[in-house]
Design an enzyme around this catalytic site. Structure first.
Site, PDB file in Angstrom:
ATOM      1  N   LYS A 129       0.860  -1.192   0.000  1.00  0.00           N
ATOM      2  CA  LYS A 129       0.000   0.000   0.000  1.00  0.00           C
ATOM      3  C   LYS A 129       0.887   1.230   0.000  1.00  0.00           C
ATOM      4  O   LYS A 129       2.029   1.179   0.463  1.00  0.00           O
ATOM      5  CB  LYS A 129      -0.868   0.019   1.274  1.00  0.00           C
ATOM      6  CG  LYS A 129      -2.090   0.901   1.156  1.00  0.00           C
ATOM      7  CD  LYS A 129      -3.230   0.158   0.516  1.00  0.00           C
ATOM      8  CE  LYS A 129      -4.427   1.050   0.261  1.00  0.00           C
ATOM      9  NZ  LYS A 129      -5.588   0.254  -0.169  1.00  0.00           N
ATOM     10  N   ASP A 169      -7.096   4.326  -4.391  1.00  0.00           N
ATOM     11  CA  ASP A 169      -7.734   4.204  -3.072  1.00  0.00           C
ATOM     12  C   ASP A 169      -8.330   5.595  -2.825  1.00  0.00           C
ATOM     13  O   ASP A 169      -8.594   6.320  -3.796  1.00  0.00           O
ATOM     14  CB  ASP A 169      -6.699   3.805  -1.998  1.00  0.00           C
ATOM     15  CG  ASP A 169      -7.367   3.364  -0.687  1.00  0.00           C
ATOM     16  OD1 ASP A 169      -7.827   2.219  -0.604  1.00  0.00           O
ATOM     17  OD2 ASP A 169      -7.460   4.182   0.251  1.00  0.00           O
TER      18      ASP A 169
END
Ligand code: NDP
Ligand code: 2IT
Length: 450
Positions: A129, A169
Site C-alpha cells: 500500500k 484508493d
C-alpha cells in the site's frame, strides 16, 4: 493479557514496542492475531518457522519527499510512502491513498490487511500500500498533475509490473492513475501494466471502476442467502461515503432490489426516503467534485445533516460502510442493532471499530469484514494484470462474471474456515484464517531468508 496464547502475546508485544503509537496498524495486527489463536494450536510448524513473527514486519518500507510547485508558484512539500508488506504469493499489490490523514501507521495497516485480502481473491498478488498526506481537495487539475508526476518520479524506482503494482484508493481515481502512468512511461520508456485502474484506452479493464462496490454487493448477497435465507430485495440500505466504492455499491444494491436511503461525505449525510437518485450523486461527485449537501438543492424531499457519524442512526436492514477507517463505532453499532439491522458489510478498509464488530457478532448481525467483502476491487485489478500480460481486453460481461465468481468463493472460503476452526459464522475469524493460511504455506515453502 490480550491473548490466550503466550506465543501470540509475545508477538503482539513486540509489534507494539516496535511500532509504538501507530494505532491503526496495531489495531489491524491485533485483530488478525486474535483470529490466529486456533491456528497456533493446530499448526506448530507455522509457529516453529516464525511465520507469524515475520508476517507482521513489512518486507520493505519506503518514505520519500514529494516536492511540487502550486499554481501561485509556491513550493509545496508532502510525504510519500510505499509499504511492500509481503510478496510470498505474488508481486506487491495495493492502492495509493491521497488524504491529509495519511501517516506511516495508516499505510501500514492498509498494507497489512492487503496481504490477507489479496490471498482471499485466489489470484497471485502479494500485499502492499502507499500514498501521501497530499490533499487533492481544492487543488486544480494542473496541481494534481504536478503532484502525481513528482510522486511517481520517486515511486517509479521501486515498482514494476512484476514487482509492485499500485492502484487507486481514497483520493486516487482515473485522473490520478493517468498522470502517474504517463510519468512512469516517460521515465522508463516502457509501456507495462505497472498500475491498475487505468483508463480503458490505455490498458484498463472494464468493471474495475465498479468492482469494489459491485463485489461488496455480490459478497453480501451470498452472505444473506447462505446464512439467513435472505436477499437485497425490498431491503432498506444505508451507505456511508459517496466516492468510488459507495457509488457502485449503491448501483448494485439498487439493481438487486434494495432501496438506498442515505449516503455521506466527510462533512455530513443526506437522507432521501424515496431512494437516493444516483445520477445526481454521480454528477456531484464524479463530475463537479462538489459536496454531498448540494444534493438537497437538486432533489426535493431529501434532507442534509451536518456531521457524518449520525448516518448510522437511520433505520435500515443493511449497512454498508464505504468511507474510511473507524467511521462506525460502538455507539453507531448500538443504534444500528436497535433499529433492526440484519447485515453489515464493509466496503471501506477497517471502518468498524473493534467494539462495533464485537457488538454485531454478539447480536447475531451478519458481518462481512473488509478484507473479504471489499476484495472485489483488487481482484479486478488482478484481472486487469492478466489482460495486460496477454495484451487483450475482456468484455464487461466476462470480467463481471469472474468478479461474481470470486466474491462467492471468498464468502465460502471465509465461512468454511470459520467452521473448520470452531467459530462457525464468524467471518472475521474465517477470512483472517483462510487468507493467512495460503500466505503462510507459501512462506514455509520459500524458506526463512530471502
Ligand atoms: P474515494 O476517494 O472515491 O471516496 C472516499 C469517500 O469517503 C468520500 O465520500 C469521502 O468524503 C469519504 N471519506 C474519506 N475520508 C473520510 C474521513 N476521514 N471521514 C469521513 N469520510 C471520509 O475513495 P474510495 O471510495 O475508493 O475508498 C473508500 C474506502 O474504500 C476506503 O476505505 C478505501 O480504502 C476502501 N477501498 C477502496 C477500494 C477501491 O478500489 N477504490 C478497494 C477496497 C477498499 P470526502 O469527499 O468528503 O472526502
Ligand atoms: O484497498 C484496496 O483493496 C484497494 N484500494 C484496491 C487495490 C488494488 O490494487 O486494486
Amino acid at each position: 493479557m490480550d491473548f490466550k496464547s503466550t506465543y501470540l502475546q509475545g508477538v503482539y508485544d513486540k509489534v507494539c514496542a516496535r511500532n509504538a503509537g501507530e494505532k491503526e496498524f496495531l489495531q489491524a495486527v491485533k485483530e488478525v492475531l486474535e483470529s490466529l489463536e486456533p491456528v497456533v494450536e493446530r499448526r506448530p510448524d507455522i509457529v516453529k518457522a516464525g511465520v507469524i513473527d515475520r508476517i507482521v514486519e513489512p518486507e520493505r518500507q519506503i518514505q520519500f519527499r514529494v516536492s511540487w510547485v502550486d499554481d501561485n508558484g509556491n513550493v509545496q512539500v508532502n510525504r510519500g510512502y510505499r509499504v511492500q508488506f509481503n510478496s510470498a504469493i505474488g508481486p506487491y499489490k495495493g492502492g495509493l491513498r491521497l488524504h491529509p490523514s495519511v501517516t506511516a501507521s495508516v499505510i501500514k495497516f492498509l498494507g497489512f490487511e492487503q496481504i490477507f485480502k489479496n490471498s482471499l481473491t485466489t489470484l497471485p498478488m502479494g500485499g502492499g500500500k502507499g500514498g501521501s498526506d497530499f490533499d487533492p481537495k481544492g487543488k486544480s487539475d494542473a496541481e494534481v498533475m504536478r503532484f502525481c508526476q513528482s510522486f511517481m518520479t520517486e515511486l517509479s524506482k521501486h515498482i514494476g509490473a512484476d514487482t509492485d503494482v499500485p492502484a487507486g484508493d481514497i483520493g486516487v481515481g482515473a485522473r490520478e492513475i493517468g498522470y502517474m502512468f504517463g510519468q512512469y512511461k516517460r521515465l522508463r520508456n516502457e509501456f507495462t501494466g505497472v498500475l491498475t485502474g487505468k483508463g480503458l484506452s490505455y490498458g484498463g479493464s472494464l468493471v474495475r471502476t465498479e468492482a469494489t462496490g459491485f463485489g461488496l454487493c455480490y459478497f453480501t448477497k451470498e452472505m444473506l442467502a447462505c446464512m439467513k435465507n435472505e436477499s437485497f430485495k425490498g431491503k432498506t440500505v444505508v451507505i456511508s461515503g459517496s466516492g468510488n466504492v459507495a457509488i457502485y455499491a449503491n448501483k448494485k444494491a439498487t439493481e438487486l432490489g434494495a432501496k438506498v436511503v442515505a449516503m455521506s461525505d466527510s462533512n455530513g449525510y443526506i437522507y432521501d426516503p424515496n431512494g437516493i437518485n444516483l445520477d445526481v450523486v454521480k454528477q456531484l461527485k464524479e463530475v463537479e467534485r462538489a459536496r454531498i449537501k448540494e444534493y438537497v438543492n437538486r432533489v426535493p424531499g431529501a434532507t442534509y445533516t451536518e456531521g457524518c457519524r449520525g448516518i448510522w442512526t437511520i433505520k435500515c436492514d443493511i449497512a454498508l460502510p464505504c468511507a474510511t477507517q473507524n467511521e462506525l463505532d460502538g455507539d453507531a453499532a448500538d443504534a444500528l442493532i436497535k433499529n433492526g439491522v440484519i447485515a453489515v458489510a464493509e466496503g471501506a478498509n477497517m471502518p468498524s471499530t473493534p467494539e462495533a464488530v464485537e457488538k454485531f457478532l454478539a447480536a447475531g448481525v451478519l458481518f462481512g469484514p473488509a478484507k473479504a467483502a471489499n476484495a472485489g476491487g483488487v481482484a479486478t485489478s488482478g484481472l486487469e494484470m492478466s489482460q495486460n500480460s496477454e495484451r487483450l481486453s475482456w468484455s464487461f460481461e466476462e470480467v463481471d462474471a469472474k468478479l461474481h465468481d470470486i466474491m462467492v468463493k471468498i464468502f465460502h472460503a471465509a465461512y468454511d474456515a470459520s467452521k473448520e476452526y470452531g467459530h462457525e459464522g464468524n467471518l472475521v475469524m474465517g477470512a483472517n484464517i483462510a487468507g493467512f493460511l495460503k500466505v503462510a504455506d507459501a512462506m514455509l515453502w520459500q524458506g526463512i531468508s530471502y
